[in-house]
Design a protein around this motif. Structure first.
Motif, mmCIF file in Angstrom:
data_model
loop_
_atom_site.group_PDB
_atom_site.id
_atom_site.type_symbol
_atom_site.label_atom_id
_atom_site.label_comp_id
_atom_site.label_asym_id
_atom_site.label_seq_id
_atom_site.Cartn_x
_atom_site.Cartn_y
_atom_site.Cartn_z
ATOM 1 N N ASN A 1 -6.715 -5.676 -18.447
ATOM 2 C CA ASN A 1 -6.037 -5.276 -17.218
ATOM 3 C C ASN A 1 -5.448 -3.881 -17.342
ATOM 4 O OD1 ASN A 1 -6.544 -7.466 -15.639
ATOM 5 N ND2 ASN A 1 -4.546 -8.391 -15.915
ATOM 6 N N ILE A 2 -5.272 -3.259 -16.210
ATOM 7 C CA ILE A 2 -4.665 -1.937 -16.141
ATOM 8 C C ILE A 2 -3.183 -2.118 -15.849
ATOM 9 C CG2 ILE A 2 -4.746 0.315 -15.027
ATOM 10 C CD1 ILE A 2 -7.445 -0.615 -13.801
ATOM 11 N N PRO A 3 -2.302 -1.620 -16.704
ATOM 12 C CA PRO A 3 -0.866 -1.721 -16.406
ATOM 13 C C PRO A 3 -0.460 -0.662 -15.371
ATOM 14 C CG PRO A 3 -1.200 -0.655 -18.520
ATOM 15 C CD PRO A 3 -2.551 -1.041 -18.010
ATOM 16 N N LEU A 4 -0.341 -1.062 -14.120
ATOM 17 C CA LEU A 4 -0.047 -0.117 -13.041
ATOM 18 C C LEU A 4 1.435 -0.018 -12.722
ATOM 19 C CD1 LEU A 4 -2.930 -0.974 -10.564
ATOM 20 C CD2 LEU A 4 -2.790 0.938 -12.154
ATOM 21 N N LEU A 7 2.934 3.625 -12.784
ATOM 22 C CA LEU A 7 2.208 4.730 -12.172
ATOM 23 C C LEU A 7 2.907 5.212 -10.911
ATOM 24 C CD1 LEU A 7 -1.519 3.674 -12.595
ATOM 25 C CD2 LEU A 7 -0.219 5.318 -13.940
ATOM 26 N N ASP A 8 2.907 6.501 -10.721
ATOM 27 C CA ASP A 8 3.524 7.133 -9.559
ATOM 28 C C ASP A 8 2.712 6.794 -8.306
ATOM 29 O OD1 ASP A 8 4.556 8.825 -7.624
ATOM 30 O OD2 ASP A 8 4.513 10.598 -8.904
ATOM 31 N N GLU A 9 3.364 6.288 -7.290
ATOM 32 C CA GLU A 9 2.678 5.915 -6.048
ATOM 33 C C GLU A 9 2.091 7.116 -5.319
ATOM 34 O OE1 GLU A 9 5.102 3.369 -3.642
ATOM 35 O OE2 GLU A 9 5.369 1.938 -5.269
ATOM 36 N N ASN A 10 2.491 8.324 -5.699
ATOM 37 C CA ASN A 10 1.951 9.539 -5.092
ATOM 38 C C ASN A 10 0.708 10.054 -5.815
ATOM 39 O OD1 ASN A 10 3.913 9.847 -2.994
ATOM 40 N ND2 ASN A 10 5.362 10.423 -4.584
ATOM 41 N N ILE A 26 -4.364 -6.483 -8.507
ATOM 42 C CA ILE A 26 -4.173 -6.344 -7.059
ATOM 43 C C ILE A 26 -3.114 -5.303 -6.726
ATOM 44 C CG2 ILE A 26 -5.006 -8.664 -6.531
ATOM 45 C CD1 ILE A 26 -2.070 -9.519 -6.214
ATOM 46 N N GLU A 27 -2.299 -4.951 -7.704
ATOM 47 C CA GLU A 27 -1.273 -3.922 -7.490
ATOM 48 C C GLU A 27 -1.872 -2.539 -7.249
ATOM 49 O OE1 GLU A 27 0.456 -7.332 -9.531
ATOM 50 O OE2 GLU A 27 -1.193 -6.050 -10.136
ATOM 51 N N ILE A 28 -3.181 -2.422 -7.403
ATOM 52 C CA ILE A 28 -3.856 -1.146 -7.137
ATOM 53 C C ILE A 28 -3.526 -0.646 -5.734
ATOM 54 C CG2 ILE A 28 -6.037 -2.149 -6.293
ATOM 55 C CD1 ILE A 28 -6.002 0.809 -8.658
#
Length: 75
Positions: A1-4, A7-10, A26-28
């Motif tokens: 999994n990718i730890p999101l 990560l900056d939403e911008n 799904i947080e992508i």
């Protein structure tokens, strides 16, 4: 999994090629400013529906993954 989580939403570009990623969380969808998403050469088998929520996405690189069928979201 990718730890999101951190990560900056911008973020406008996310390059994750050749990282042995199997699934996209799904947080992508929280990365609503993404224009480029490079997931080339991983082990991804399907795209979550949440990718459809990336309305600014212009380039989606999915080559060399493990898709059994072409994801409906990109047809």
């Amino acid at each position: 999994n990718i730890p999101l989580i951190d990560l900056d939403e911008n973020l406008e570009r996310l390059d994750l090629f050749m990282n042995l990623i199997k699934t996209i969380p799904i947080e992508i969808k929280k990365l609503s400013n993404l224009v480029i998403l490079n997931l080339y050469c991983n082990g991804i088998e399907f795209l979550p529906n949440e990718v459809n929520e990336l309305k600014k996405l212009k380039i989606l690189s999915l080559g060399s993954n493990n898709f059994k069928t072409i994801p409906e979201q990109i047809c």
